[in-house]
Design an enzyme around this catalytic site. Structure first.
Site, mmCIF file in Angstrom:
data_model
loop_
_atom_site.group_PDB
_atom_site.id
_atom_site.type_symbol
_atom_site.label_atom_id
_atom_site.label_comp_id
_atom_site.label_asym_id
_atom_site.label_seq_id
_atom_site.Cartn_x
_atom_site.Cartn_y
_atom_site.Cartn_z
ATOM 1 N N TYR A 53 33.623 -3.448 43.644
ATOM 2 C CA TYR A 53 33.375 -2.385 42.667
ATOM 3 C C TYR A 53 32.027 -2.602 41.978
ATOM 4 O O TYR A 53 31.689 -3.725 41.589
ATOM 5 C CB TYR A 53 34.488 -2.320 41.633
ATOM 6 C CG TYR A 53 35.800 -1.782 42.169
ATOM 7 C CD1 TYR A 53 35.887 -1.232 43.446
ATOM 8 C CD2 TYR A 53 36.956 -1.820 41.405
ATOM 9 C CE1 TYR A 53 37.088 -0.742 43.935
ATOM 10 C CE2 TYR A 53 38.159 -1.327 41.882
ATOM 11 C CZ TYR A 53 38.221 -0.796 43.151
ATOM 12 O OH TYR A 53 39.414 -0.313 43.636
ATOM 13 N N PRO A 216 46.173 8.637 42.046
ATOM 14 C CA PRO A 216 47.405 9.374 41.757
ATOM 15 C C PRO A 216 47.155 10.839 41.396
ATOM 16 O O PRO A 216 48.084 11.643 41.432
ATOM 17 C CB PRO A 216 48.013 8.605 40.581
ATOM 18 C CG PRO A 216 46.840 7.974 39.908
ATOM 19 C CD PRO A 216 45.911 7.596 41.026
ATOM 20 N N LEU A 217 45.900 11.164 41.045
ATOM 21 C CA LEU A 217 45.542 12.556 40.767
ATOM 22 C C LEU A 217 44.736 13.156 41.912
ATOM 23 O O LEU A 217 44.132 14.218 41.761
ATOM 24 C CB LEU A 217 44.757 12.655 39.457
ATOM 25 C CG LEU A 217 45.438 12.078 38.210
ATOM 26 C CD1 LEU A 217 44.569 12.295 36.984
ATOM 27 C CD2 LEU A 217 46.823 12.685 38.013
ATOM 28 N N GLY A 219 41.858 12.324 43.355
ATOM 29 C CA GLY A 219 40.449 12.535 43.054
ATOM 30 C C GLY A 219 40.204 13.580 41.988
ATOM 31 O O GLY A 219 39.145 14.218 41.977
ATOM 32 N N GLY A 220 41.158 13.785 41.088
ATOM 33 C CA GLY A 220 41.025 14.768 40.019
ATOM 34 C C GLY A 220 41.596 16.126 40.357
ATOM 35 O O GLY A 220 41.673 17.013 39.490
ATOM 36 N N LEU A 221 42.021 16.317 41.606
ATOM 37 C CA LEU A 221 42.572 17.612 42.012
ATOM 38 C C LEU A 221 43.770 18.004 41.162
ATOM 39 O O LEU A 221 43.991 19.192 40.888
ATOM 40 C CB LEU A 221 42.976 17.558 43.487
ATOM 41 C CG LEU A 221 43.408 18.879 44.113
ATOM 42 C CD1 LEU A 221 42.176 19.686 44.521
ATOM 43 C CD2 LEU A 221 44.290 18.654 45.336
#
Length: 326
Positions: A53, A216-217, A219-221
């Site tokens: 990272y 869990p989202l 990529g923001g979708l």
């Protein structure tokens, strides 16, 4: 905060895991420190990172930021269940072909030492293989991890991005050595990415691994701003992907309005309701994002809501082979 055991281990972790991938590339050090302090104050004890990272020439930056945060003292290190990963090539640890992406006993030893130095600690609670390496035998891998555990440098071993059959092979090899084996699998899993329900989730449950969903989202979708296309956000830069799922997202947004909850918190609550899931990884860029995410723990989804979510985001139909065969 709610806590649960991580897989078959006796390690208790918070039901939300603080993901740190944005620390450095998207979130400056001062804000990262504020978020980590707030996480501890909220009872989140599970922090996830990876040696790569920071990415590219800045690989290792995120671990360095966490290490400097630990260095402030105040019991920070003692209160954190720390997870990091090994697999990718590191710019500051190049050794020709032996530093290509992958795993080997040689590389695990060297990259573990690098992570410990950057994190300014002498041990890591959960050391995860960031991906499977089909070239390396489990005899070599388990031998390397057994040494690291015996030395007190790591506590447990986890996997990430493994298939169900690969988890089964790993656990079988560990059992033959009378070794604990894997206690967790970090996997891409969300309302919009439900293929892991076919093989990975049932394998993990049956073999004693806790599932740690990443993205869990999606990529923001599944976030509250997805349909707003805000500039500077991940979804704002991915309009085509949003348009591909627009009908589902509009139905999802309407359901969340009925519930009186933002989309991201409902998406996280859906994951938390799954007994296979230990803790989804939240990856806030700002303190505001972090604070709003905590509300997911207060969201309770009834049977009718779960059914409607299945209708909007249909999964594969259950576990293999029942999902597609008689």
């Amino acid at each position: 905060m709610q806590y649960s055991y991580l897989g078959k281990s006796g390690l208790k972790v918070s039901k939300l895991c603080l993901g740190t991938m944005n620390f450095g590339p998207e979130t400056d050090e001062k804000e990262a420190f504020r978020i980590m302090d707030a996480a501890l104050d909220a009872g989140i004890n599970f922090f996830d990172t990876a040696n790569v990272y920071g990415w590219g020439e800045h690989s290792g930056l995120t671990e360095k930021i966490i290490g400097r945060w630990f260095k402030q003292g105040g019991g920070r290190r003692e209160r954190v269940v720390l997870a990091t990963k090994v697999y990718g090539s590191m710019q500051d640890q190049t050794d020709g072909p032996n530093d290509d992406a992958g795993l080997s006993a040689y590389k695990i030893r060297r990259h573990l030492e690098g992570s410990l130095q950057r994190l300014q600690t002498d041990h890591i609670e959960l050391y995860q293989m960031h991906h499977v390496d089909p070239v390396i035998s489990w005899e070599e891998l388990w031998g390397a991890f057994e040494v690291s555990i015996a030395q007190g440098k790591i506590g447990y071993v986890g996997s990430s991005n493994f298939a169900g059959w690969q988890i089964a092979v790993a656990q079988s090899a560990a059992k033959q050595r009378h070794f604990l084996g894997l206690i967790s699998e970090q996997h891409k899993y969300s309302l919009n990415c439900r293929l892991p329900e076919l093989e990975v989730l049932p394998a993990a449950q049956n073999l004693g691994l806790g599932i740690i969903p990443w993205s869990p989202l999606d990529g923001g979708l599944l976030g509250r701003n997805a349909l707003k296309k805000l500039e500077g956000t991940r979804t704002g830069n991915n309009a085509a992907y949003i348009d591909q799922h627009r009908e589902q997202l509009e139905q999802f947004a309407a359901l969340c309005r009925e519930l009186g909850e933002p989309q991201d918190n409902v998406a996280l609550a859906w994951l938390l309701a799954n007994p296979a899931v230990t803790a989804p990884i939240i990856g806030p860029r700002t303190m505001e994002q972090f604070e709003s995410t905590l509300g997911a723990l207060e969201v309770s989804l009834d049977e009718s809501t779960m059914k409607r979510l299945d209708e909007i985001f249909p999964g594969p139909g259950g576990h293999a082979p029942n999902a597609y065969a008689w």
